[in-house]
Design a protein around this motif. Structure first.
Motif, PDB file in Angstrom:
ATOM      1  N   GLY A 104      71.475  -7.506  11.678  1.00 54.10           N
ATOM      2  CA  GLY A 104      70.564  -6.396  11.481  1.00 54.10           C
ATOM      3  C   GLY A 104      70.719  -5.743  10.122  1.00 54.10           C
ATOM      4  N   PHE A 105      69.633  -5.129   9.647  1.00 47.63           N
ATOM      5  CA  PHE A 105      69.622  -4.479   8.347  1.00 47.63           C
ATOM      6  C   PHE A 105      68.933  -3.113   8.433  1.00 47.63           C
ATOM      7  N   SER A 106      69.328  -2.219   7.550  1.00 52.99           N
ATOM      8  CA  SER A 106      68.703  -0.910   7.440  1.00 52.99           C
ATOM      9  C   SER A 106      68.177  -0.770   6.012  1.00 52.99           C
ATOM     10  N   ASP A 107      66.868  -0.835   5.879  1.00 53.77           N
ATOM     11  CA  ASP A 107      66.236  -0.821   4.557  1.00 53.77           C
ATOM     12  C   ASP A 107      65.778   0.596   4.237  1.00 53.77           C
ATOM     13  N   TRP A 108      66.741   1.447   3.839  1.00 57.46           N
ATOM     14  CA  TRP A 108      66.429   2.858   3.609  1.00 57.46           C
ATOM     15  C   TRP A 108      65.370   3.053   2.533  1.00 57.46           C
ATOM     16  N   LEU A 109      65.333   2.179   1.554  1.00 60.10           N
ATOM     17  CA  LEU A 109      64.426   2.331   0.423  1.00 60.10           C
ATOM     18  C   LEU A 109      63.126   1.557   0.594  1.00 60.10           C
ATOM     19  N   GLY A 110      63.021   0.781   1.679  1.00 62.70           N
ATOM     20  CA  GLY A 110      61.787   0.058   1.956  1.00 62.70           C
ATOM     21  C   GLY A 110      61.425  -0.976   0.914  1.00 62.70           C
ATOM     22  N   ALA A 111      62.434  -1.631   0.334  1.00 59.74           N
ATOM     23  CA  ALA A 111      62.166  -2.544  -0.774  1.00 59.74           C
ATOM     24  C   ALA A 111      62.750  -3.936  -0.580  1.00 59.74           C
ATOM     25  N   ALA A 112      63.324  -4.230   0.592  1.00 55.72           N
ATOM     26  CA  ALA A 112      64.080  -5.483   0.710  1.00 55.72           C
ATOM     27  C   ALA A 112      63.646  -6.404   1.845  1.00 55.72           C
ATOM     28  N   LYS A 433      63.800   4.994  -6.078  1.00 54.52           N
ATOM     29  CA  LYS A 433      62.596   4.199  -5.797  1.00 54.52           C
ATOM     30  C   LYS A 433      61.946   3.711  -7.080  1.00 54.52           C
ATOM     31  N   ALA A 434      61.891   4.587  -8.082  1.00 54.28           N
ATOM     32  CA  ALA A 434      61.320   4.184  -9.363  1.00 54.28           C
ATOM     33  C   ALA A 434      62.169   3.103 -10.032  1.00 54.28           C
ATOM     34  N   PHE A 435      63.479   3.247  -9.914  1.00 53.83           N
ATOM     35  CA  PHE A 435      64.386   2.250 -10.498  1.00 53.83           C
ATOM     36  C   PHE A 435      64.155   0.876  -9.866  1.00 53.83           C
ATOM     37  N   LEU A 436      64.052   0.816  -8.544  1.00 59.70           N
ATOM     38  CA  LEU A 436      63.856  -0.476  -7.875  1.00 59.70           C
ATOM     39  C   LEU A 436      62.485  -1.061  -8.181  1.00 59.70           C
ATOM     40  N   ALA A 437      61.480  -0.209  -8.323  1.00 58.03           N
ATOM     41  CA  ALA A 437      60.154  -0.704  -8.683  1.00 58.03           C
ATOM     42  C   ALA A 437      60.184  -1.352 -10.068  1.00 58.03           C
ATOM     43  N   ALA A 438      60.974  -0.774 -10.963  1.00 59.87           N
ATOM     44  CA  ALA A 438      61.077  -1.303 -12.330  1.00 59.87           C
ATOM     45  C   ALA A 438      61.984  -2.522 -12.420  1.00 59.87           C
ATOM     46  N   HIS A 439      62.850  -2.698 -11.421  1.00 57.59           N
ATOM     47  CA  HIS A 439      63.823  -3.813 -11.456  1.00 57.59           C
ATOM     48  C   HIS A 439      63.734  -4.637 -10.170  1.00 57.59           C
ATOM     49  N   HIS A 440      62.507  -4.932  -9.763  1.00 60.87           N
ATOM     50  CA  HIS A 440      62.290  -5.614  -8.484  1.00 60.87           C
ATOM     51  C   HIS A 440      63.000  -6.960  -8.428  1.00 60.87           C
TER      52      HIS A 440
END
Length: 458
Positions: A104-112, A433-440
């Motif tokens: 199981g996983f918990s994707d707190w940032l909704g990006a994975a 969130k902005a960081f992950l969007a820029a470094h997907h």
């Protein structure tokens, strides 16, 4: 003439946006796909002639006709996600059951979610892409529906057809259970820790006996006949009860057992689809004994409660799992349910032993690994953001690195509730969130590396 996939994809590419090929799927004679547009990812639909589905989509942003194919482009909203789950079976969560292993996983940032599925293709492991509690929801401002919708879009994007689960964990109220069922969760994790009476542990043996004698004689006699002067074989071990142990367990866990029976019979016994019922027994300050575990499992089974798993948290119950891991595993195997281990990625040192003792029937919750993959990437690429992250999580950073003490790493792992809570001063929710969007792409690589390394040990 029935609409062909090649024709539908060509129309979608022309009128909707760049089709993500893996997401293309048939739905009642029409075709669905995720497309890349200038405004971001969207859901696109292609139909030929009249279709009953045309009025069910919400927030339609664009419609066009390509020859005789009608194309619609819609937002990735809750209505459309629910409709996708209804129309495309593999896009909806399904129960794991009591056989085999899952992670199981918990994707707190909704990006994975769309990344993680790459690691499970053709593996004898089932991913549970959502593991979400009401406490998590309140802390990070992300509700249960958003979490399962994110998993839906991720699975659709990858065309992952091998099945995934979604766990609404740590539920305590009837309202929370009803909502999770309405949202299509495949696993209901019920936390009955509030019903465990820890005050019993402070009582003397004499006080316990006196309180136990308040039960009626028939009930006491039945319990004694069931558990005293007997040996219960579990795997390679045996469980026995002393009179005082039995009295304490009944007084401490009796209300919890009765409450679990009520919840199961009221909401989970006759669901029209398979549901995994997971019972959370871990409570801070309480070490679960083998005798307690056995009696709880036995009483629930005798009363027709079909458990899929009992959840133990090594962070809360480390002593029980270090000293009696094999025994707890053998008790679960005896009653036919799995054990699930919360925070297995940061608090469990020997997942292979649990796999062995449980004969491969186990669920490992990697609640922190997706978040920590993001943290590590921030540490490598953005010293300023990393410093802010450490500050809000309450750990010390020196020259862009976390001090080597274990408690600092754990503070970062568990600090997501502060870091992503917009009500907490110094939160870095939007910045993360902005960081992950820029470094997907870099984040995807970090997730694959870290999760892949953990999966090798299972």
């Amino acid at each position: 003439m029935a609409l062909k996939q090649l024709t539908a994809v060509a129309a979608l590419n022309e009128a909707a946006g760049k089709v993500i090929e893996a997401s293309v799927c048939e739905a009642q004679g029409t075709y669905l796909a995720l497309v890349e547009t200038e405004a971001g990812k969207r859901l696109a639909w292609a139909a030929q002639g009249e279709s009953a589905l045309s009025k069910l989509w919400k927030d339609v942003e664009k419609e066009a006709d390509v020859k005789d194919v009608h194309v619609a482009v819609m937002a990735l909203n809750a209505n459309n996600a629910a409709l996708v789950r209804r129309l495309v079976k593999w896009a909806a969560p399904t129960a794991c059951g009591t056989k085999g292993a899952s992670v199981g996983f918990s994707d707190w940032l909704g990006a994975a979610d769309a990344v993680v599925t790459d690691l499970f293709a053709k593996r004898q492991l089932k991913p549970v892409l959502v593991d979400f509690t009401p406490e998590d929801s309140a802390a990070i401002g992300r509700n249960f529906l958003e979490a399962v919708d994110t998993a839906t879009w991720g699975v659709l994007e990858k065309g992952y057809k091998e099945g995934y689960g979604a766990n609404a964990a740590g539920l305590k109220s009837e309202e929370e259970i009803v909502k999770a069922l309405l949202y299509g969760y495949s696993m209901i994790g019920f936390d009955c820790s509030d019903k465990i009476n820890l005050s019993i542990e402070k009582l003397s043996d004499e006080a316990v006996e006196k309180r136990f004698e308040q039960f009626n004689e028939t009930f006491r006699a039945a319990l004694y006949a069931s558990y005293l002067n007997a040996e219960f074989k579990v795997g390679t071990n045996k469980i026995t009860f002393t009179e005082n142990q039995l009295q304490r367990i009944v007084l401490e866990y009796g209300e919890a057992i009765m409450h679990v029976q009520f919840i199961y019979n009221s909401y989970l016994k006759n669901t029209p689809w398979d549901i995994d019922f997971e019972l959370d027994l871990s409570k801070p300050g309480k070490v679960l004994t083998p005798q307690e575990h056995y009696l709880i499992g036995n009483e629930l089974q005798r009363n027709g409660i079909k458990l899929a798993a009992i959840c133990l948290d090594p962070l809360k119950d480390a002593e029980a799992l270090q000293e009696n891991l094999q025994l707890h595993c053998e008790i679960a195997d005896t009653f036919g349910y799995r054990l699930s281990f919360a925070n297995a990625d940061i608090a469990m040192t020997d997942t292979a032993a649990a796999m062995k003792y449980l004969k491969g029937k186990v669920h490992f919750k990697m609640n922190n690994i997706l978040w920590m993959s993001a943290v590590k990437l921030v540490q490598a690429l953005d010293a300023d953001l990393f410093g802010k992250l450490c500050a809000v999580c309450g750990c010390e950073a020196v020259d862009g690195a976390v001090c080597g003490r274990m408690e600092n790493g754990r503070a970062l792992a568990l600090g997501y509730k502060k870091a992503l809570d917009v009500k907490v001063e110094g939160n870095v929710a939007e910045a993360m969130k902005a960081f992950l969007a820029a470094h997907h792409d870099e984040y995807a690589a970090e997730v694959l590396k870290n999760v892949g390394a953990h999966l090798k040990s299972i």
